[in-house]
Write a protein that holds these residues in place. Structure first.
Motif, PDB file in Angstrom:
ATOM      1  N   PRO A  25       0.803  -1.233   0.000  1.00 54.25           N
ATOM      2  CA  PRO A  25       0.000   0.000   0.000  1.00 54.25           C
ATOM      3  C   PRO A  25       0.833   1.279   0.000  1.00 54.25           C
ATOM      4  N   PHE A  26       2.094   1.205   0.402  1.00 54.79           N
ATOM      5  CA  PHE A  26       2.922   2.395   0.496  1.00 54.79           C
ATOM      6  C   PHE A  26       3.716   2.672  -0.774  1.00 54.79           C
ATOM      7  N   GLU A  27       3.678   1.773  -1.731  1.00 53.97           N
ATOM      8  CA  GLU A  27       4.366   1.994  -2.997  1.00 53.97           C
ATOM      9  C   GLU A  27       3.680   3.154  -3.714  1.00 53.97           C
ATOM     10  N   GLN A  28       4.458   4.150  -4.130  1.00 54.72           N
ATOM     11  CA  GLN A  28       3.860   5.335  -4.750  1.00 54.72           C
ATOM     12  C   GLN A  28       3.557   5.125  -6.218  1.00 54.72           C
ATOM     13  N   SER A  29       4.517   4.649  -6.956  1.00 53.60           N
ATOM     14  CA  SER A  29       4.291   4.510  -8.393  1.00 53.60           C
ATOM     15  C   SER A  29       4.984   3.247  -8.894  1.00 53.60           C
ATOM     16  N   PRO A  30       4.291   2.146  -8.898  1.00 52.70           N
ATOM     17  CA  PRO A  30       4.925   0.935  -9.383  1.00 52.70           C
ATOM     18  C   PRO A  30       5.215   1.042 -10.872  1.00 52.70           C
ATOM     19  N   SER A  31       6.346   0.508 -11.279  1.00 49.75           N
ATOM     20  CA  SER A  31       6.709   0.512 -12.686  1.00 49.75           C
ATOM     21  C   SER A  31       7.403  -0.796 -13.006  1.00 49.75           C
ATOM     22  N   ILE A  32       7.712  -0.986 -14.249  1.00 50.82           N
ATOM     23  CA  ILE A  32       8.357  -2.216 -14.667  1.00 50.82           C
ATOM     24  C   ILE A  32       9.710  -2.363 -13.985  1.00 50.82           C
ATOM     25  N   GLY A  34      10.621  -1.094 -11.125  1.00 48.58           N
ATOM     26  CA  GLY A  34      10.563  -0.870  -9.690  1.00 48.58           C
ATOM     27  C   GLY A  34      10.540   0.618  -9.397  1.00 48.58           C
ATOM     28  N   ARG A  35      10.808   0.960  -8.158  1.00 48.65           N
ATOM     29  CA  ARG A  35      10.811   2.371  -7.774  1.00 48.65           C
ATOM     30  C   ARG A  35      12.044   3.053  -8.327  1.00 48.65           C
ATOM     31  N   VAL A  36      11.837   4.143  -9.038  1.00 52.98           N
ATOM     32  CA  VAL A  36      12.926   4.868  -9.676  1.00 52.98           C
ATOM     33  C   VAL A  36      12.923   6.295  -9.150  1.00 52.98           C
ATOM     34  N   SER A  37      14.090   6.809  -8.814  1.00 57.58           N
ATOM     35  CA  SER A  37      14.195   8.187  -8.344  1.00 57.58           C
ATOM     36  C   SER A  37      14.086   9.126  -9.531  1.00 57.58           C
ATOM     37  N   PHE A  38      13.595  10.319  -9.258  1.00 57.83           N
ATOM     38  CA  PHE A  38      13.499  11.339 -10.292  1.00 57.83           C
ATOM     39  C   PHE A  38      14.378  12.502  -9.880  1.00 57.83           C
ATOM     40  N   PRO A  39      15.136  13.054 -10.762  1.00 61.31           N
ATOM     41  CA  PRO A  39      15.352  12.623 -12.126  1.00 61.31           C
ATOM     42  C   PRO A  39      16.340  11.464 -12.187  1.00 61.31           C
ATOM     43  N   ALA A  40      16.213  10.653 -13.218  1.00 58.46           N
ATOM     44  CA  ALA A  40      17.193   9.594 -13.437  1.00 58.46           C
ATOM     45  C   ALA A  40      18.516  10.264 -13.790  1.00 58.46           C
ATOM     46  N   ILE A  41      19.615   9.702 -13.305  1.00 61.04           N
ATOM     47  CA  ILE A  41      20.912  10.322 -13.573  1.00 61.04           C
ATOM     48  C   ILE A  41      21.902   9.288 -14.097  1.00 61.04           C
ATOM     49  N   ASN A  42      22.825   9.769 -14.896  1.00 59.55           N
ATOM     50  CA  ASN A  42      23.995   9.007 -15.330  1.00 59.55           C
ATOM     51  C   ASN A  42      25.208   9.793 -14.862  1.00 59.55           C
ATOM     52  N   VAL A  43      26.156   9.098 -14.251  1.00 58.46           N
ATOM     53  CA  VAL A  43      27.386   9.734 -13.787  1.00 58.46           C
ATOM     54  C   VAL A  43      28.551   8.976 -14.402  1.00 58.46           C
ATOM     55  N   GLY A  44      29.442   9.704 -15.031  1.00 56.69           N
ATOM     56  CA  GLY A  44      30.612   9.094 -15.641  1.00 56.69           C
ATOM     57  C   GLY A  44      31.764  10.069 -15.600  1.00 56.69           C
ATOM     58  N   TYR A  53      24.586  13.576 -16.016  1.00 50.65           N
ATOM     59  CA  TYR A  53      23.411  13.854 -16.839  1.00 50.65           C
ATOM     60  C   TYR A  53      22.182  13.527 -15.998  1.00 50.65           C
ATOM     61  N   ALA A  54      21.316  14.523 -15.810  1.00 50.93           N
ATOM     62  CA  ALA A  54      20.056  14.334 -15.093  1.00 50.93           C
ATOM     63  C   ALA A  54      18.925  14.483 -16.103  1.00 50.93           C
ATOM     64  N   PHE A  55      18.095  13.454 -16.221  1.00 53.51           N
ATOM     65  CA  PHE A  55      17.025  13.434 -17.221  1.00 53.51           C
ATOM     66  C   PHE A  55      15.746  13.938 -16.558  1.00 53.51           C
ATOM     67  N   ALA A  56      15.399  15.198 -16.844  1.00 46.91           N
ATOM     68  CA  ALA A  56      14.265  15.855 -16.190  1.00 46.91           C
ATOM     69  C   ALA A  56      13.380  16.537 -17.217  1.00 46.91           C
ATOM     70  N   GLY A 100       6.165  17.234  -8.735  1.00 45.90           N
ATOM     71  CA  GLY A 100       6.458  17.647  -7.369  1.00 45.90           C
ATOM     72  C   GLY A 100       7.929  17.989  -7.197  1.00 45.90           C
ATOM     73  N   ARG A 101       8.325  18.178  -5.950  1.00 43.81           N
ATOM     74  CA  ARG A 101       9.711  18.531  -5.640  1.00 43.81           C
ATOM     75  C   ARG A 101      10.588  17.295  -5.695  1.00 43.81           C
ATOM     76  N   PHE A 102      11.841  17.483  -6.114  1.00 42.91           N
ATOM     77  CA  PHE A 102      12.787  16.384  -6.149  1.00 42.91           C
ATOM     78  C   PHE A 102      14.141  16.850  -5.647  1.00 42.91           C
ATOM     79  N   ARG A 103      14.957  15.874  -5.270  1.00 43.70           N
ATOM     80  CA  ARG A 103      16.307  16.149  -4.761  1.00 43.70           C
ATOM     81  C   ARG A 103      17.171  14.924  -5.037  1.00 43.70           C
ATOM     82  N   ARG A 104      18.294  15.128  -5.701  1.00 43.68           N
ATOM     83  CA  ARG A 104      19.267  14.053  -5.943  1.00 43.68           C
ATOM     84  C   ARG A 104      20.617  14.525  -5.413  1.00 43.68           C
TER      85      ARG A 104
END
Length: 144
Positions: A25-32, A34-44, A53-56, A100-104
């Protein structure tokens, strides 16, 4: 063996099932994926810089705040909901897009230069490039 009939044969699988049921019941947004943080990031990185790279998509660049303090990069922002002008007759059937608000927060290596940071936002992608310290870069030493 009367006690065997009182307990399931595999008590650990039963505990895992109960735990999944309690958390569901506490899962906010199920997806294929699983739970993914926003924004998705790539670090290299390259020998000369660390690239993030933050995908927003759908985020106003003016609402994004990027800070680098003591080797920790923080990206804070807000993405507005798509249907902000809802009235009584508007109904939403599926809402999978994050709003909504996000923080990475990203911990960076010790060899980055906090005075050489560049951030650009284009087509929904925030690209942050942080130069490495020149003293930490590889140098070829010639032998005489």
């Amino acid at each position: 063996m009367m006690f065997r009939s009182l307990f399931p044969r595999d008590i650990f699988s039963e505990l895992e099932r109960l735990q999944r049921e309690l958390h569901q019941p506490f899962e906010q947004s199920p997806s294929i994926r699983g739970r993914v943080s926003f924004p998705a990031i790539n670090v290299g990185g390259t020998p000369h810089a660390v690239e993030i790279y933050a995908f927003a998509p759908g985020t106003d660049p003016a609402s994004i705040d990027v800070q680098l303090v003591k080797g920790v990069l923080t990206i804070v922002g807000e993405r507005k909901p798509d249907l902000s002008d809802k009235d009584e007759q508007t109904s939403l059937h599926i809402d999978e897009r994050f709003a909504g608000r996000f923080r990475r927060v990203v911990s960076l290596p010790d060899d980055v230069n906090p005075n050489a940071v560049e951030a650009k936002y284009r087509d929904g992608v925030l690209h942050i490039s942080i130069q490495r310290l020149e003293a930490a870069q590889r140098r070829q030493i010639s032998i005489q």
